[in-house]
Design a protein around this motif. Structure first.
Motif, PDB file in Angstrom:
ATOM      1  N   GLY A  14       0.803  -1.214   0.000  1.00  0.00           N
ATOM      2  CA  GLY A  14       0.000   0.000   0.000  1.00  0.00           C
ATOM      3  C   GLY A  14       0.835   1.262   0.000  1.00  0.00           C
ATOM      4  N   VAL A  57      -5.617   5.114  -5.711  1.00  0.00           N
ATOM      5  CA  VAL A  57      -6.741   4.459  -6.393  1.00  0.00           C
ATOM      6  C   VAL A  57      -6.385   3.010  -6.739  1.00  0.00           C
ATOM      7  CG1 VAL A  57      -8.140   4.455  -8.492  1.00  0.00           C
ATOM      8  CG2 VAL A  57      -7.683   6.607  -7.303  1.00  0.00           C
ATOM      9  N   ASP A  59      -4.328   1.137  -5.157  1.00  0.00           N
ATOM     10  CA  ASP A  59      -4.369   0.392  -3.893  1.00  0.00           C
ATOM     11  C   ASP A  59      -5.797  -0.046  -3.558  1.00  0.00           C
ATOM     12  OD1 ASP A  59      -1.714   0.320  -3.303  1.00  0.00           O
ATOM     13  OD2 ASP A  59      -1.735   2.070  -1.992  1.00  0.00           O
ATOM     14  N   VAL A  60      -6.732   0.891  -3.702  1.00  0.00           N
ATOM     15  CA  VAL A  60      -8.124   0.597  -3.362  1.00  0.00           C
ATOM     16  C   VAL A  60      -8.673  -0.530  -4.237  1.00  0.00           C
ATOM     17  CG1 VAL A  60     -10.461   1.534  -3.324  1.00  0.00           C
ATOM     18  CG2 VAL A  60      -8.558   2.911  -2.473  1.00  0.00           C
TER      19      VAL A  60
END
Length: 230
Positions: A14, A57, A59-60
């Motif tokens: 992350g 984004v 990561d999400v």
């Protein structure tokens, strides 16, 4: 992969993804700004922030998938990501090999855990894998430090500091003595990085089995419990 390990892996991934996208967008636009001149500084700042946002984004959307395939990812892809992180580490630590050295230790930790998860019963591949990882990390760390060391010799303050050491003079550092000093320091750095990477890999390989319980070995755990019950 147990939950604590997956949390650590998720944290590393992350952080690494936004950092890489931030650096790529920033340095690309900064190079255009410096060498071509038509890109304003505001656009460089906006691009860097956009790269950071893109990493968040990603990561999400993909972080959970990346965690699942962390120990089975292609080694060439991992090597490319490692080199990118080393470039960012050199910039963040102003040329000092602190960041690259820590990344080298991290590569040893990763390879040990990868071996534990992917091939826990194949001990014959452990030593070559850790050795190759340690050599690669040591080469990258040394290669990043060598030009910085040579450039440092041209800095007046650095040469004045080194001139205080016994047997060294400021004039000597501009010639063969300076090159020899940098070479010796790089050799020491190579050996230290290699040893630390190997030790980190062997430690991470030994801290637990594939199910994450400390001290587990292949054949232990649920199978052993079932055998005792019989």
């Amino acid at each position: 992969m147990n939950r604590p390990e997956s949390i650590v892996v998720g944290f590393v991934l992350g952080v690494a993804c936004p950092l890489l996208t931030f650096v790529v967008f920033w340095w690309t636009t900064a190079a255009i700004h410096l060498h071509l001149g038509w890109l304003p500084l505001e656009a460089v700042i906006a691009s860097a922030l956009g790269g950071l946002a893109l990493g968040v984004v990603l990561d999400v959307v993909y972080l959970k998938r990346w965690i699942d395939v962390f120990y089975t990812a292609n080694v060439w892809l991992l090597g490319a990501i490692y080199l990118g992180l080393c470039v960012a580490a050199v910039a963040c630590f102003m040329g000092l090999p602190v960041g690259t050295f820590l990344l080298g230790i991290g590569s040893g930790l990763y390879m040990g855990r990868r071996q534990r998860h992917v091939r826990p019963d194949d001990s014959s591949a452990t030593t070559p894998s850790l050795r190759a990882t340690a050599v690669f990390a040591a080469l990258v760390t040394t290669a990043a430090a060598l030009p910085i060391g040579l450039l440092a010799l041209a800095d007046r303050s650095v040469r004045e500091s080194l001139a205080r050491l016994p047997g060294l003079g400021r004039a000597d550092l501009g010639g063969f003595a300076g090159l020899t000093l940098v070479g010796i320091l790089c050799l020491i750095l190579f050996v230290a990085q290699y040893w630390c990477c190997r030790v980190a890999g062997q430690w991470s390989l030994a801290i637990g089995g594939t199910d994450g319980r400390p001290g587990d070995k292949p054949g232990c755990g649920r199978e052993a419990t079932a055998a005792q019950a019989r």
